[in-house]
Design a protein around this motif. Structure first.
Motif, PDB file in Angstrom:
ATOM      1  N   UNK A  34       1.134  -1.110  -0.036  1.00 35.36           N
ATOM      2  CA  UNK A  34      -0.093  -0.069  -0.219  1.00 35.36           C
ATOM      3  C   UNK A  34       0.920   1.176  -0.279  1.00 35.36           C
ATOM      4  N   UNK A  35       0.242   1.774  -0.903  1.00 40.18           N
ATOM      5  CA  UNK A  35       1.275   3.571  -0.882  1.00 40.18           C
ATOM      6  C   UNK A  35       1.330   4.044   0.940  1.00 40.18           C
ATOM      7  N   UNK A  36       2.731   4.284   0.784  1.00 39.18           N
ATOM      8  CA  UNK A  36       2.732   5.110   2.055  1.00 39.18           C
ATOM      9  C   UNK A  36       2.465   4.947   3.157  1.00 39.18           C
ATOM     10  N   UNK A  37       2.233   3.492   3.313  1.00 43.79           N
ATOM     11  CA  UNK A  37       1.478   2.876   4.307  1.00 43.79           C
ATOM     12  C   UNK A  37       2.929   1.908   5.233  1.00 43.79           C
ATOM     13  N   UNK A  38       3.071   1.139   6.008  1.00 50.05           N
ATOM     14  CA  UNK A  38       4.162   0.768   6.374  1.00 50.05           C
ATOM     15  C   UNK A  38       4.364   0.317   6.064  1.00 50.05           C
ATOM     16  N   UNK A  39       6.093  -0.878   6.374  1.00 48.60           N
ATOM     17  CA  UNK A  39       6.705  -1.830   4.777  1.00 48.60           C
ATOM     18  C   UNK A  39       4.793  -3.295   5.844  1.00 48.60           C
ATOM     19  N   UNK A  40       4.854  -4.201   4.175  1.00 51.95           N
ATOM     20  CA  UNK A  40       4.624  -4.766   5.057  1.00 51.95           C
ATOM     21  C   UNK A  40       2.214  -4.887   4.720  1.00 51.95           C
ATOM     22  N   UNK A  41       1.903  -4.200   4.401  1.00 53.62           N
ATOM     23  CA  UNK A  41       0.657  -3.397   4.675  1.00 53.62           C
ATOM     24  C   UNK A  41       0.353  -4.040   2.932  1.00 53.62           C
ATOM     25  N   UNK A  42      -0.765  -4.267   2.445  1.00 60.83           N
ATOM     26  CA  UNK A  42      -2.154  -4.786   1.620  1.00 60.83           C
ATOM     27  C   UNK A  42      -2.470  -2.899   1.377  1.00 60.83           C
ATOM     28  N   UNK A  43      -1.919  -3.313  -0.274  1.00 65.59           N
ATOM     29  CA  UNK A  43      -3.022  -3.337  -1.208  1.00 65.59           C
ATOM     30  C   UNK A  43      -4.577  -2.269  -0.707  1.00 65.59           C
ATOM     31  N   UNK A  44      -5.493  -1.694  -1.250  1.00 65.52           N
ATOM     32  CA  UNK A  44      -6.818  -1.760  -1.227  1.00 65.52           C
ATOM     33  C   UNK A  44      -7.034  -1.972  -2.477  1.00 65.52           C
ATOM     34  N   UNK A  45      -6.059  -1.702  -3.432  1.00 65.48           N
ATOM     35  CA  UNK A  45      -7.070  -2.094  -5.265  1.00 65.48           C
ATOM     36  C   UNK A  45      -5.883  -2.712  -5.645  1.00 65.48           C
ATOM     37  N   UNK A  46      -5.945  -3.802  -7.338  1.00 67.47           N
ATOM     38  CA  UNK A  46      -4.616  -4.300  -7.158  1.00 67.47           C
ATOM     39  C   UNK A  46      -4.049  -3.387  -8.154  1.00 67.47           C
ATOM     40  N   UNK A  47      -2.543  -3.362  -7.864  1.00 65.85           N
ATOM     41  CA  UNK A  47      -1.604  -2.548  -8.513  1.00 65.85           C
ATOM     42  C   UNK A  47      -1.373  -3.516 -10.417  1.00 65.85           C
ATOM     43  N   UNK A  48      -2.098  -3.188 -10.927  1.00 62.79           N
ATOM     44  CA  UNK A  48      -2.351  -3.753 -12.336  1.00 62.79           C
ATOM     45  C   UNK A  48      -0.648  -3.831 -12.636  1.00 62.79           C
ATOM     46  N   UNK A  49       0.216  -3.374 -13.153  1.00 62.18           N
ATOM     47  CA  UNK A  49       1.106  -3.084 -13.778  1.00 62.18           C
ATOM     48  C   UNK A  49       1.822  -4.106 -12.840  1.00 62.18           C
ATOM     49  N   UNK A  50       2.003  -3.969 -11.701  1.00 66.79           N
ATOM     50  CA  UNK A  50       2.706  -4.822 -10.697  1.00 66.79           C
ATOM     51  C   UNK A  50       2.328  -7.029 -10.938  1.00 66.79           C
ATOM     52  N   UNK A  51       0.802  -6.630 -10.768  1.00 64.59           N
ATOM     53  CA  UNK A  51       0.331  -7.672 -10.557  1.00 64.59           C
ATOM     54  C   UNK A  51       1.412  -8.635 -13.017  1.00 64.59           C
ATOM     55  N   UNK A  52       0.236  -7.445 -13.687  1.00 63.88           N
ATOM     56  CA  UNK A  52       0.671  -8.452 -14.462  1.00 63.88           C
ATOM     57  C   UNK A  52       2.391  -8.755 -14.317  1.00 63.88           C
ATOM     58  N   UNK A  53       3.487  -7.879 -13.719  1.00 61.09           N
ATOM     59  CA  UNK A  53       4.829  -7.933 -13.962  1.00 61.09           C
ATOM     60  C   UNK A  53       4.579  -9.947 -13.801  1.00 61.09           C
ATOM     61  N   UNK A  54       3.956  -9.847 -12.058  1.00 66.47           N
ATOM     62  CA  UNK A  54       4.196 -11.315 -11.641  1.00 66.47           C
ATOM     63  C   UNK A  54       3.899 -12.012 -12.379  1.00 66.47           C
ATOM     64  N   UNK A  55       2.446 -12.251 -13.070  1.00 62.95           N
ATOM     65  CA  UNK A  55       1.665 -12.671 -13.515  1.00 62.95           C
ATOM     66  C   UNK A  55       2.763 -14.010 -15.027  1.00 62.95           C
ATOM     67  N   UNK A  56       3.700 -12.609 -15.152  1.00 62.60           N
ATOM     68  CA  UNK A  56       4.528 -13.152 -16.708  1.00 62.60           C
ATOM     69  C   UNK A  56       5.657 -13.983 -16.356  1.00 62.60           C
ATOM     70  N   UNK A  57       6.564 -13.787 -15.079  1.00 62.24           N
ATOM     71  CA  UNK A  57       7.367 -14.200 -14.190  1.00 62.24           C
ATOM     72  C   UNK A  57       6.773 -15.764 -13.307  1.00 62.24           C
TER      73      UNK A  57
END
Length: 195
Positions: free
Chosen positions: A142-165
């Motif tokens: 989650x942006x501007x939150x403590x390390x380890x806090x989950x995002x509220x909505x999917x980061x589409x670009x990041x998810x796409x990078x993970x799926x490629x891997x």
């Protein structure tokens, strides 16, 4: 199923361990009443370190071995974002063959320099045919939150990078989204995967 963080089978406090086992037993009963086979897993974390990581791991293994078989056949352990990395979970798996649910976000938070591909392949090897396909948890920071806090909505670009891997590993896992807006993000994730 993913019981709350109070399920700690590696606690040095026997009362906490006993309450944890009762909670796991309840979750197993629910899955059994739904007539689900043992590919329906109950996901837990290793637990706390309690001052000595190796003793905490040994206690997890010892208490796991004392669990009723009906719990053991459904239990899976997940790498976490602060204390127990994939490497720690692999150490546990080596002793008791518990499958590891691989959390990509937690791996970003704490790892032992394994690439994402390497980590996914290592986790996949802990799953036997009876367990079903490897399960992967996905979220992002989650942006501007403590390390380890989950995002509220999917980061589409990041998810796409993970799926490629993930696709490079040829593991064909089930992917669970640990994201607050659930269905909205799931719809976006499905579109990304179908590309």
């Amino acid at each position: 199923m993913h019981p709350d963080q109070f399920v700690l089978i590696n606690s040095p406090n026997q009362e906490i361990v006993e309450r944890s086992i009762k909670e796991l037993d309840y979750h197993v009963d629910v899955l059994d009443l739904m007539n689900l086979d043992e590919t329906a897993k109950i996901q837990i974390h290793v637990g706390g370190i309690y001052g000595n990581k190796q003793e905490a791991i040994a206690r997890f293994i010892k208490n796991y071995e004392l669990l009723p078989e009906k719990i053991k056949r459904r239990l899976a352990v997940e790498n976490d974002d602060k204390l127990f990395s994939l490497k720690d979970c692999l150490e546990i798996n080596k002793k008791i063959k518990i499958p590891i649910i691989f959390d990509t976000f937690h791996h970003e938070c704490i790892n032992n320099n394994e690439s994402l591909n390497e980590a996914i392949i290592l986790a996949s090897k802990t799953w036997q045919e009876k367990d079903g396909p490897l399960m992967i948890d996905y979220s992002s920071q989650a942006i501007r939150e403590k390390k380890g806090k989950h995002t509220n909505s999917i980061d589409e670009k990041h998810f796409q990078e993970i799926i490629i891997e993930i696709k490079k590993t040829n593991t064909n896992p089930d992917i669970m989204l640990e994201i607050k807006d659930k269905e909205k993000s799931a719809e976006k994730a499905i579109k990304i995967i179908k590309k």
